[in-house]
Design an enzyme around this catalytic site. Structure first.
Site, PDB file in Angstrom:
ATOM      1  N   LYS A  55       6.175  45.906 119.829  1.00  0.00           N
ATOM      2  CA  LYS A  55       6.815  46.797 118.851  1.00  0.00           C
ATOM      3  C   LYS A  55       6.192  46.666 117.468  1.00  0.00           C
ATOM      4  CE  LYS A  55      11.346  47.868 116.855  1.00  0.00           C
ATOM      5  NZ  LYS A  55      12.767  47.504 116.828  1.00  0.00           N
ATOM      6  N   GLN A  56       5.971  45.437 117.029  1.00  0.00           N
ATOM      7  CA  GLN A  56       5.511  45.229 115.644  1.00  0.00           C
ATOM      8  C   GLN A  56       4.788  43.906 115.560  1.00  0.00           C
ATOM      9  OE1 GLN A  56       9.896  44.955 114.900  1.00  0.00           O
ATOM     10  NE2 GLN A  56       9.223  43.908 113.043  1.00  0.00           N
ATOM     11  N   GLU A  83      10.789  43.300 119.318  1.00  0.00           N
ATOM     12  CA  GLU A  83      12.125  43.394 119.928  1.00  0.00           C
ATOM     13  C   GLU A  83      12.129  44.161 121.251  1.00  0.00           C
ATOM     14  OE1 GLU A  83      13.940  45.123 116.499  1.00  0.00           O
ATOM     15  OE2 GLU A  83      14.447  43.177 115.606  1.00  0.00           O
ATOM     16  N   TRP A 123      15.729  39.816 107.930  1.00  0.00           N
ATOM     17  CA  TRP A 123      14.543  39.080 107.449  1.00  0.00           C
ATOM     18  C   TRP A 123      13.675  39.954 106.562  1.00  0.00           C
ATOM     19  CZ3 TRP A 123       9.457  38.487 110.545  1.00  0.00           C
ATOM     20  CH2 TRP A 123       9.160  39.659 111.260  1.00  0.00           C
ATOM     21  N   ASP A 124      13.927  41.262 106.601  1.00  0.00           N
ATOM     22  CA  ASP A 124      13.218  42.195 105.724  1.00  0.00           C
ATOM     23  C   ASP A 124      13.250  41.698 104.278  1.00  0.00           C
ATOM     24  OD1 ASP A 124      14.282  43.425 108.068  1.00  0.00           O
ATOM     25  OD2 ASP A 124      13.906  45.415 107.256  1.00  0.00           O
TER      26      ASP A 124
HETATM   27  O1  IFM Z   1      14.336  43.703 110.623  1.00  0.00           O
HETATM   28  C1  IFM Z   1      13.899  44.876 111.220  1.00  0.00           C
HETATM   29  C2  IFM Z   1      13.322  44.520 112.566  1.00  0.00           C
HETATM   30  O2  IFM Z   1      12.213  43.649 112.430  1.00  0.00           O
HETATM   31  C3  IFM Z   1      12.914  45.754 113.302  1.00  0.00           C
HETATM   32  N1  IFM Z   1      14.044  46.658 113.431  1.00  0.00           N
HETATM   33  C4  IFM Z   1      14.616  47.053 112.142  1.00  0.00           C
HETATM   34  C5  IFM Z   1      15.048  45.847 111.341  1.00  0.00           C
HETATM   35  C6  IFM Z   1      15.582  46.292 109.983  1.00  0.00           C
HETATM   36  O3  IFM Z   1      14.563  46.895 109.243  1.00  0.00           O
END
Ligand code: IFM
Length: 869
Positions: A693-694, A595, A456-457
């Site tokens: 995490k984010q 995640e 999704w990046d």
């Molecule tokens: O897509 C990301 C994910 O959101 C977090 N781990 C790394 C992936 C690739 O950058």
């Protein structure tokens, strides 16, 4: 020596030479004509100022250059500008009379800028021109665009007081410049600190890989890591081709292509580098005289070029690694297990080394499903050899000038942030092709981490910046998804769902290539569940298509070929949700952006994005024959029934069902973010804790602010920010964007700085594996969507600036709905420049105004943040 007037540096290359006719004419028209025509043929741009009329100067000089360099006569006291070409002389501009000739000099400086020639590559011959670049740059006679140009007058060209005339200097300089080119000397860069990333020679072995990543040069189709002089292993020097994968054991990964640029021995290992972001070239240099310059041609994808020189000699080694010989060239093929391959051809001058100067050109061709004919690479190489290094370099400069004209970023009052933002943009603009289909992996074309897989990046982090700066590249990214629609449909069907089920990690054929296990530090296998459960990517792809259409105004794309990206996403969600006895819809067993928490129910991000997707599809399909009316009605019902974790008592969203019941944990009590909390605390602890995490709930406020509960922004931010570890590089700049929207720009700037420095300082220790291109995308989004508050609202562009106290102004150039727009926001007001009429909404609910070209100032100062103590 006056400011701006420097002695002529011997052995330096210049790309533009300006002089005054009356001062050079005594050297003789014939000699001047020969040199000027030769300079133009070598790509140098010449400007001749004159008090005399054009007819006199042109009639005497009679220069008829054939390019690629230009010749302009700025005559009649600088009021008339004529262009001389093989076919004759044409009046191109009449400017205001100005004894200093500043007006015509400004015109010429703008032309040079369009050709990617910065003032550091401009030589002014004659002390009379010094006033243009000397002293107070706000003076009417000054030409700020030429500041830092070299000025040589006769007094400084020689120690002798009765030194040569300007004409003699011009002839001498011309001869030297021509000799430099025929001798294949290494050209100079314009070492403008606002555009140049300086990397000193690596002192630690780990720095070699990091520098190789940072110095990657890519043309959208091929990426070449920057390790020419370190004698590094081939892996560190990797060349990859976009979209060409191979299977290695049980992994599908980008194919490693033949390496073209490595030099075995340059007499020193202490080579420092400068990456010139303005022109897309890397310069190497050492104290003992080694110099190099290399680039990946963005005009001719697949063509690479390097020159190097060292007084003690260079042992170049294999022209290609590995090298198969074909006449004068090395020709090599790398074959993939998937049927595709990369073929490379390279030629070096001189063919054998050691030599004090080496020039190497390479041509690459690639295809994901068939091995290209060697002739493709050889032809590309032959054309490059025919046109020569200097012409390739001139094209490269011009192409980058064009790219930056649509994507400029200026942060007044923060040079460090400005340079790092330009670094991010440079790599984004390099990484993605603007034709065909663009598979944008998590590390772009700069390394093999994540095996070049597309996450999704690409859709959510990278695509928005390109939609606003290089729309054709954004479209190529959507083509990548469109070409894999059937694979996503098959995947959905095989899981018992309708519509499209996009793979979490995608490579060439659209199958899910997410690995199933990884090994922790102790070598123990850890299952990876993202491939099975990170379903929000279905809505992310739909969001990207929708966003592209909103920004570019290409509604035909969304109503036509792009429509399934949204509609089939809705079909997936409609088949994916569970409706309980009370009529509420749930999405169970997913992984959200956070995640750390796997297989959760009703992740707010996933549910709200699914709801957005269902409604966007219903809106898109309404009134057409894309979906039956009962299906559209069911999407709307389903969207209304989906729970989103919002609680009116707290005024915020619960990240997933049960999150509030986990052990409270404020991450700053344990470590300073960004931190990989799962590695620090262990997976079981983070799973049981309120550590994120984010950006997850916060990400909703960034992507779909109108689709979350009104008024929840502050409550969600205040709650989730202290719980977020920023264990993913995708997180800090998204938080920055949302803090800015919340009216806290200083807090936002702290987080933006983390993202700005992430790769430059190798903050996470992972930069050696490649650039974090999603982080770069999030940096631009924080500037554009966060600080400037840009947002498409139908045909209108919302502008709602909020600036940190320490910034004087922020200026971005974007393309919005087919026209270029420059937004300059300061604490005093807003200036908008546009090339076609633009409807602007000031603030989130403010008045709408129409701005006509060339633009106007608006009394709408940016909101400011409180200064930090
Ligand atoms: O897509 C990301 C994910 O959101 C977090 N781990 C790394 C992936 C690739 O950058």
């Amino acid at each position: 020596m006056r400011h701006g007037v420097a002695p002529l540096e011997p052995g330096r290359s210049y790309e533009a030479i300006l002089c005054t006719w009356e001062r050079v004419a005594p050297s003789g028209a014939t000699a001047l004509r020969d040199r000027i025509e030769a300079l133009c043929a070598a790509g140098v741009n010449v400007g001749v100022f004159a008090t005399a009329p054009a007819e006199v100067v042109d009639g005497t000089l009679q220069a008829r250059p054939d390019g690629p360099g230009t010749l302009h006569l700025l005559t009649d006291r600088g009021t008339r500008i004529s262009s001389c070409a093989r076919t004759g002389t044409t009046l191109v501009r009449v400017v205001q009379a100005d004894p200093s000739m500043a007006a015509s000099a400004r015109w010429l400086a703008a032309l040079l800028r369009e050709r990617g020639i910065g003032p550091g590559l401009v030589l002014l011959i004659g002390g009379d021109l010094a006033s243009l670049v000397d002293g107070d740059m706000s003076a009417p006679v000054a030409v700020p665009e030429l500041r830092r140009a070299t000025v040589v007058d006769c007094g400084t060209a020689t120690a002798s007081s009765s030194g040569p005339s300007d004409g003699a200097v011009l002839l001498r300089v011309a001869d030297e410049q021509l000799r430099r080119r025929s001798d294949r000397r290494v050209p100079d860069i314009d070492a403008d600190p606002r555009w140049v990333i300086e990397l000193p020679a690596p002192t630690h072995p780990a720095d070699v890989g990091v520098h190789a990543t940072l110095l990657t040069l890519a043309d959208g189709h091929f990426g070449s890591r920057g390790c020419i002089e370190h004698g590094a292993a081939d892996a560190a020097c990797a060349v990859v081709a976009s979209g060409v994968y191979t299977d290695v054991d049980d992994r599908r990964t980008l194919l490693s292509a033949p390496v073209w640029a490595a030099l075995d021995d340059v007499g020193t290992s202490a080579v420092g580098h400068r990456l010139d972001l303005r022109t897309g070239v890397v310069e190497g240099a050492s104290d003992d005289g080694f110099r190099s310059l290399r680039f990946a041609s963005c005009v001719r994808p697949g063509v690479m070029a390097v020159r190097a020189e060292a007084p003690g000699g260079i042992t170049a080694g294999d022209v290609l690694r590995p090298c198969g010989r074909a006449g004068d060239d090395c020709v090599t093929v790398a074959r993939s297990t998937r049927g595709g391959g990369v073929v490379a051809a390279a030629r070096q001058h001189p063919a054998g080394t050691p030599a004090t100067r080496v020039e190497r050109l390479a041509g690459y061709a690639a295809h994901p499903r068939q091995v290209p004919d060697a002739g493709e690479a050889r032809d590309a190489l032959a054309r490059a050899v025919r046109d020569g290094f200097d012409r390739l370099l001139a094209e490269q400069r011009m192409e980058w000038a064009t790219r930056w004209a649509d994507a400029a970023v200026t942060i007044h009052g923060d040079d460090g942030a400005q340079l790092a933002a330009r670094f991010a943009l440079f790599h984004l603009l390099s990484t993605v092709a603007d034709s065909g289909e663009a598979a944008v992996g998590a590390r772009g074309l700069s390394g093999l981490a994540y095996d070049g897989h597309v996450f999704w990046d690409a859709d959510v982090f990278v695509l928005p910046v390109l939609a606003a700066t290089r729309p054709r590249a954004a479209r190529a990214m959507l083509e990548y998804r469109l070409a894999r629609l059937d694979a996503a449909r098959r995947r959905a069907a095989s899981h018992g769902f309708a519509g499209t089920m996009w793979p979490w990690e995608s490579a060439d054929d659209g199958a899910d290539v997410t690995p199933e296990v990884w090994r922790d530090h102790g070598g123990r296998p850890v299952p990876i569940r993202t491939g099975a459960a990170e379903h929000h990517i279905v809505a992310d792809v739909a969001w990207a298509a929708h966003h592209f259409a909103q920004w570019t105004g290409d509604v035909a794309f969304l109503a036509g070929v792009g429509r399934p990206l949204v509609l089939d996403g809705a079909r997936f969600w409609a088949s994916r949700v569970d409706v309980d006895a009370a009529g509420q819809a749930h999405i169970r067993g997913v992984i959200g952006p956070d995640e750390y928490h796997e297989m959760v129910d009703d992740n707010a991000f996933t549910n709200v994005m699914a709801r957005w997707n269902l409604r966007a599809a219903a809106d898109l399909a309404d009134g057409g024959d894309a979906a039956p009316s009962d299906e559209i009605a069911s999407w709307r019902r389903m969207a209304d029934a989906l729970v989103d974790g919002y609680d009116t008592r707290t005024g915020r969203h619960e990240q997933f069902a049960g999150f509030y019941g986990l052990t409270p944990l404020i991450i700053a009590d344990i470590a300073r973010p960004p931190v990989a909390a799962d590695l620090l605390l262990g997976r079981d602890v983070v799973r049981a804790s309120q550590v994120v995490k984010q950006a997850d709930v916060v990400m909703l406020h960034h992507l779909v602010p109108d689709h979350v509960a009104p008024g929840s922004l502050h409550a969600d931010l205040e709650y989730y920010a202290p719980r977020t570890a920023h264990g993913s590089s995708l997180s800090p700049a998204i938080h920055a964007a949302v803090w800015a929207r919340a009216g806290r720009p200083d807090r936002a700037l702290d987080l933006l700085r983390v993202a700005l420095r992430l790769d430059l300082d190798d903050v996470t220790g992972t930069t050696g594996g490649g650039l974090h291109v999603a982080t770069f995308g999030s940096v631009w989004q924080a500037l554009a969507f966060g600080f400037l508050g840009l947002r498409p609202l139908g045909d209108a562009l919302q502008v709602d600036p909020v600036l940190p106290a320490t910034w004087d102004a922020l200026e971005l150039t974007v393309r919005f709905r087919g026209g270029r727009v420059v937004v300059h926001a300061s604490h005093h007001g807003l200036r908008l420049t546009c090339e076609r009429p633009l409807t602007v909404q000031l603030g989130t609910a403010g008045e709408r105004v129409t701005v006509h070209p060339p633009g106007r100032d608006l009394a709408a100062p940016a909101r400011s943040g409180e200064a930090k103590a």
